[in-house]
Structure formats: structure tokens, C-alpha cells
Design an enzyme around this catalytic site. Structure first.
Site, PDB file in Angstrom:
ATOM      1  N   ASP A  65       0.848  -1.188   0.000  1.00 16.56           N
ATOM      2  CA  ASP A  65       0.000   0.000   0.000  1.00 16.56           C
ATOM      3  C   ASP A  65       0.886   1.240   0.000  1.00 16.56           C
ATOM      4  O   ASP A  65       1.677   1.454   0.931  1.00 16.56           O
ATOM      5  CB  ASP A  65      -0.902  -0.009   1.239  1.00 16.56           C
ATOM      6  CG  ASP A  65      -1.823   1.188   1.274  1.00 16.56           C
ATOM      7  OD1 ASP A  65      -2.790   1.208   0.504  1.00 16.56           O
ATOM      8  OD2 ASP A  65      -1.563   2.106   2.077  1.00 16.56           O
ATOM      9  N   THR A  98      -2.950   5.909  -4.322  1.00 20.86           N
ATOM     10  CA  THR A  98      -1.838   6.680  -3.754  1.00 20.86           C
ATOM     11  C   THR A  98      -0.549   6.454  -4.551  1.00 20.86           C
ATOM     12  O   THR A  98       0.174   7.395  -4.850  1.00 20.86           O
ATOM     13  CB  THR A  98      -1.598   6.302  -2.278  1.00 20.86           C
ATOM     14  OG1 THR A  98      -1.512   4.887  -2.165  1.00 20.86           O
ATOM     15  CG2 THR A  98      -2.725   6.794  -1.406  1.00 20.86           C
ATOM     16  N   THR A  99      -0.287   5.207  -4.884  1.00 20.29           N
ATOM     17  CA  THR A  99       0.929   4.901  -5.655  1.00 20.29           C
ATOM     18  C   THR A  99       0.849   5.545  -7.028  1.00 20.29           C
ATOM     19  O   THR A  99       1.835   6.115  -7.519  1.00 20.29           O
ATOM     20  CB  THR A  99       1.107   3.374  -5.792  1.00 20.29           C
ATOM     21  OG1 THR A  99       1.128   2.790  -4.485  1.00 20.29           O
ATOM     22  CG2 THR A  99       2.396   3.033  -6.517  1.00 20.29           C
ATOM     23  N   ASP A 391      -9.180  -0.283   1.864  1.00 17.68           N
ATOM     24  CA  ASP A 391      -9.131   0.313   0.520  1.00 17.68           C
ATOM     25  C   ASP A 391     -10.430   0.028  -0.230  1.00 17.68           C
ATOM     26  O   ASP A 391     -10.991   0.911  -0.885  1.00 17.68           O
ATOM     27  CB  ASP A 391      -7.943  -0.246  -0.279  1.00 17.68           C
ATOM     28  CG  ASP A 391      -6.625   0.416   0.106  1.00 17.68           C
ATOM     29  OD1 ASP A 391      -6.658   1.358   0.919  1.00 17.68           O
ATOM     30  OD2 ASP A 391      -5.574  -0.017  -0.392  1.00 17.68           O
TER      31      ASP A 391
END
Length: 543
Positions: A65, A98-99, A391
Site C-alpha cells: 500500500d 496513492t501509488t 481500501d
């Protein structure tokens, strides 16, 4: 830092301060930001790798994550911290991507470095990036597909895409079902979801397939008295924010007892007061009592004799969830106890789960608060499962509110890249170079997904471009078959806001870093040095 005045140096900053300016400052900041992007890049996609993070205390976190990785890393560089802020914003707003946001920002900065080498001013690059970002938002809205909140299958597919690559593949269909049930249960008619009303309980033992949803609440508590029932069906639940105990006076007073008879009378009076409270509870018809405060021994005895299951010292946050789940009113005064304030649950039961006593309040009629119990073999595994579930909850709640989604698998990025190049040609000038760089930067997402799956990134990008040039707008990379496929048909879909937020955040962060042309670091203040002889040799204060 100093300047010359009449041949004499004038010092502006404290001695030991440092300054990088111009090209050096830009290069240093871009390098730091790219390093952060590269740290999380290998985690992207359904075949992304995990990171093991070990803190100074030796505690281990194993995850892929992006936000968790960046939060756990001890980052000091100010430009690198800006990249962490991107991840934080993305996680707060949509809970996923996010990545993606960090990797796009890193690639925008990498491409901008090449443009700066060509002599293009950073202000022009930032302007071009902003134009490209605004156009990308417009294109994405055109690509978005509307959905109805009642379409559970789409919600499950959204959750499945978010949880892909997080180690839950063996039970992904079951988990997607749990997530969609949980979110739809607590959602409001307008689609808003307070995800705090979904309680995620992690329990080591068993496997991920043993995870379950409780249409109600699970409390880490046990009965207050062994004589109470362990299971109550058709539960009428009384929620108290007041202690079931002898009420002390608010005024300080001293009572003088001169004989054993007086002492006994005093004790009897206390018992009578507690019995009166217990009787008022019993009179309501409640068969389950849950209190945020204490339940004293005498009260436990009376409630137990009446066949009531009682629980005490429950957290305030859990009391709020219980009220939402059961429909009960939390009562703050003993005098306000009445039958109309009771809630309902089909079953209230004390169970042992791997040696821990838990109270299950379940089978509520229309619960606006639910619990998901996650099981797994080790603490590290179960923590990652928990992040995957969270998530899934966040993205499903996002799409329920916005009611818009797009294809996944790198499909939107390739379509945006093609359309932005066309837009850049219509703009012309130096801004076109920045817009083209922005378009090329977006391709980092499908390229990285391919690399992490062990596929040839060049071949995959060429194949994806060819598919989109033929008008296949939803063609994305299927890493399992190693070729472009229609992501809508494959069920790989994401909320629109995951993409729009990632692009906005990445553009803003890249623009902020590019506009910095001076980095001035103050010297760290040092503690005053102690003379060799300690305080004694500092000399007295002159009189």
C-alpha cells in the site's frame, strides 16, 4: 550566505547555514522526489511487489500500500515530504490510487528535467502541465460511465480492482461481497457513507476465507456476571451512558456512625438505591444492558436474576455505533429509562474467538453500523488484509457518492496520453512541449504495470496505443494474459475520482517543486559548550 558592501562581507544567515539555488536547487529537489516515486513504483498493479519496513524499535510492516509505505518511511528531505503529502491527500480523498499519484508526480518531474535542459523555463513547464491537467479532467469526465447505487455487481468489481495485488486473491469474491454489503448497509439515501460506521476487527487464526460480516457490532467485552445468559435472541437492548451503581452526593458530607445498626442501615439504603435502578431497568422489558460506565456488584446480581445479559465500560465510539445498529437511544439519566428507548437485535451472544471473549450484537433489522471480522494466519498477514479491506471500503463509498467510474488497467492513461498530444498540437508554442511531456508521463502507469508483471513494457505500450488509435477507449493491459483487453468486459474498473484526484495532486506537487529555485537551510542550533571544569569554572557573577 554573505554579500559584499564596500569590500567588507555582510553576513545575512547564521554561520553554518547552507544555500542551493538555481539549477542546483531544482536538480536536488527533483532527484529527491523521483527517489520517493521509485520507492513505491514496484508495488503498482495486480502483480506488484511488497515492501518490508522495519522501524527503530524492530517492528515490521509488510505491505504494498503506497500510503502505508510512505507514512512508515522516515523521510527528511523537504521535497520528498511533498510527495508524501500527495499520498496523504489521495488516501484521505478516495482511499486508493496513492501509488498512482506519486508515480505520476515523479514522472512529471523527470520529464520536466529534460525540458529544463533544453532551455525551457520552469514557469512555462508549470503552465503547460496545468493546462494539460485541466484538459485531462475534461477528457476523463467524457470517458466516465454512470452507475446506479443499486448495482451491486459494479460495486463488487470496484472493490476487487482496489484489492488486487494485496494478497487476498484466494478469497477476493467473498471479500468483495462483504465490502459491498457493509458499505451499502451504512450508506445514506444521497449516497454519502460514513466509513467510521464500518468496524473492522482483526483476529489472528484461521484463514482469510473465515472472514465474515456481522450486521451489527462486535465488542471486545464479556458478560459482567457468570450467572447471566451467554445468548439472548430477540434482544431488546438498553444503552446507558450512566453507571448502574449507588449515586454519590455532589456535596461533600461527613456521616458519623456510632453503632453497628446505623452502619447496617446505611448499607441497606445503598442496596435499596441500586435495587431501585435495577428494577427500573427490568421494568422496561430490556434483556440486554450495555453501559458506558460501571455496573456494581449488587446491580449485577439483580440483573442476573432477571436473566439480563449486561456489559459495562464500552467505549463511547462503540456506543454510537450500537445506537446506529440497533436503533436504541443512549440514555444519560437513570430517570429517563423507558421501554421506548430500547433497540433491537436478532441475537446478542458471547463467543470465544481464539481464546478471546467477544460479544456479537447481530441480525439487526436495518443497521447503520456494521462489523467486518478479518481472519488470517499471522499478525503481519492480517494487517495487510485489513489495509486491503479498508481500501475496498473507501473506493466503494467513493463511487456510491459520485456514481461515476472508468475502466482500469492503464486504459484511461493511454487514452489521455493520445488525446493530450492532439490537444498539445492545437496549443503550439513552448507550452506544447510541456503538454506532450505530461502526456508521455501518464504512460508510466501502464508501463509500470507491465514491468511489475514481467512483461515487455515497450511491446505493451505499443499494443495499447494501437488499440486506442482504433477507437478501443477502454482497452487496458491484462497482466495475466499479457495483452490488451477491454477492461469493462474484464470487470477492471475504478471510481472516476481516483483518477481525477491522482492527476490533480501530482500536477500540483510537480508544479510546486519546479517553482523552487532556492533552498536555504538554517544551521542547527547547537547547545552551548560546557567548560572543562563544569559549572564551577564558569566564574562567579561579578558584583
Amino acid at each position: 550566505m554573505s554579500t559584499q558592501l564596500g569590500g567588507q562581507p555582510v553576513y545575512i544567515l547564521r554561520e553554518g547555514s547552507s544555500r542551493n539555488h538555481g539549477r542546483d536547487a531544482q536538480s536536488m529537489n527533483i532527484t529527491a522526489a523521483k527517489a520517493v516515486a521509485n520507492a513505491v513504483r514496484t508495488t503498482l498493479g495486480p502483480k506488484g511487489m511488497d515492501k518490508m519496513l522495519v522501524d527503530s524499535m524492530g517492528d515490521v510492516v509488510i505491505t504494498n500500500d503506497g500510503f502505508t509505505i510512505l507514512s512508515e518511511m522516515d523521510i527528511e528531505h523537504p521535497a520528498a515530504k511533498m510527495m508524501v503529502e500527495i499520498a496523504k491527500t489521495q488516501d484521505t480523498e478516495v482511499g486508493d490510487g496513492t501509488t498512482t499519484a506519486v508515480v505520476i508526480a515523479g514522472e512529471l518531474l523527470k520529464r520536466s528535467e529534460e525540458l529544463i535542459e533544453l532551455g525551457i523555463h520552469p514557469t512555462i513547464i508549470v503552465q503547460g502541465y496545468r493546462m494539460a491537467s485541466e484538459k485531462a479532467q475534461e477528457i476523463l469526465k467524457g470517458l466516465a460511465i454512470s452507475m446506479k447505487p443499486s448495482d451491486i455487481e459494479i460495486l463488487k468489481k470496484i472493490a476487487e480492482t482496489a484489492m488486487a495485488g494485496k494478497g487476498v486473491e484466494s478469497a477476493k469474491l467473498m471479500l468483495c461481497d462483504l465490502v459491498s454489503k457493509a458499505v451499502t448497509s451504512v450508506s445514506e439515501p444521497d449516497g454519502t457513507v460514513d466509513i467510521d460506521n464500518i468496524k473492522v476487527e482483526k483476529r489472528v487464526g484461521g484463514s482469510i476465507e473465515d472472514s465474515d460480516i456481522v450486521m451489527g457490532i462486535v465488542l471486545e467485552k464479556e458478560r459482567v456476571h457468570p450467572g447471566m445468559p451467554t445468548k439472548v435472541t430477540e434482544a431488546k437492548i438498553l444503552l446507558l451512558n450512566v453507571g448502574v451503581e449507588y449515586k454519590k452526593t455532589e456535596v461533600d458530607a461527613e456521616i458519623t456512625i456510632t453503632s453497628p445498626g446505623q452502619m447496617q442501615a446505611f448499607i441497606n439504603e445503598e442496596e435499596q438505591m441500586v435495587k431501585k435502578i435495577a428494577d427500573s431497568i427490568i421494568k422496561t422489558g430490556a434483556n440486554v444492558v450495555i453501559s458506558q460506565k460501571a455496573i456494581d456488584d449488587n446491580a449485577q446480581h439483580y440483573l442476573s436474576k432477571a436473566g439480563i445479559l449486561a456489559i459495562r465500560r464500552v467505549k463511547g465510539s462503540d456506543m454510537d455505533k450500537l445506537a446506529l445498529a440497533t436503533g436504541a437511544t443512549v440514555i444519560s439519566s437513570i430517570d429517563a429509562i423507558s421501554a421506548k428507548e430500547l433497540g433491537y437485535a436478532g441475537i446478542v451472544q458471547e463467543r470465544k474467538v481464539l481464546g478471546d471473549d467477544l460479544i456479537f450484537i447481530e441480525k439487526c433489522k436495518n443497521p447503520k453500523a456494521v462489523s467486518i471480522i478479518i481472519r488470517g494466519g499471522t499478525e503481519h498477514v492480517i494487517a495487510e488484509y485489513g489495509r486491503a479491506i479498508e481500501d475496498g471500503i473507501r473506493v466503494v463509498s467513493t463511487v456510491l457518492k459520485d456514481k461515476k467510474f472508468v475502466a482500469g488497467g492503464g486504459s484511461p492513461e493511454i487514452e489521455l496520453s493520445l488525446r493530450l498530444r492532439q490537444y498539445g498540437a492545437s496549443v503550439g508554442g513552448r507550452a506544447q512541449l510541456a503538454i506532450d511531456a505530461f502526456a508521455a508521463s501518464l504512460e508510466i502507469i501502464p508501463r509500470t504495470i507491465a514491468e511489475n508483471a514481467g512483461l515487455d513494457p515497450i511491446d505493451m505500450i505499443v499494443a495499447l496505443r494501437a488499440a486506442h488509435e482504433k477507437g478501443e477507449k477502454t482497452a487496458g493491459l491484462d497482466v495475466f494474459q499479457g495483452k490488451p483487453l477491454d477492461m469493462l468486459k474484464e470487470g477492471v474498473i475504478e471510481p472516476l475520482r481516483v483518477k481525477t484526484q491522482a492527476i490533480v495532486s501530482a500536477t500540483e506537487a510537480a508544479g510546486m517543486i519546479l517553482r523552487i529555485d532556492d533552498v536555504i537551510k538554517s544551521a542547527k542550533s547547537a547547545a552551548p559548550a560546557m567548560p572543562p571544569g563544569g559549572m564551577g569554572e564558569m566564574g562567579g557573577m561579578g558584583m
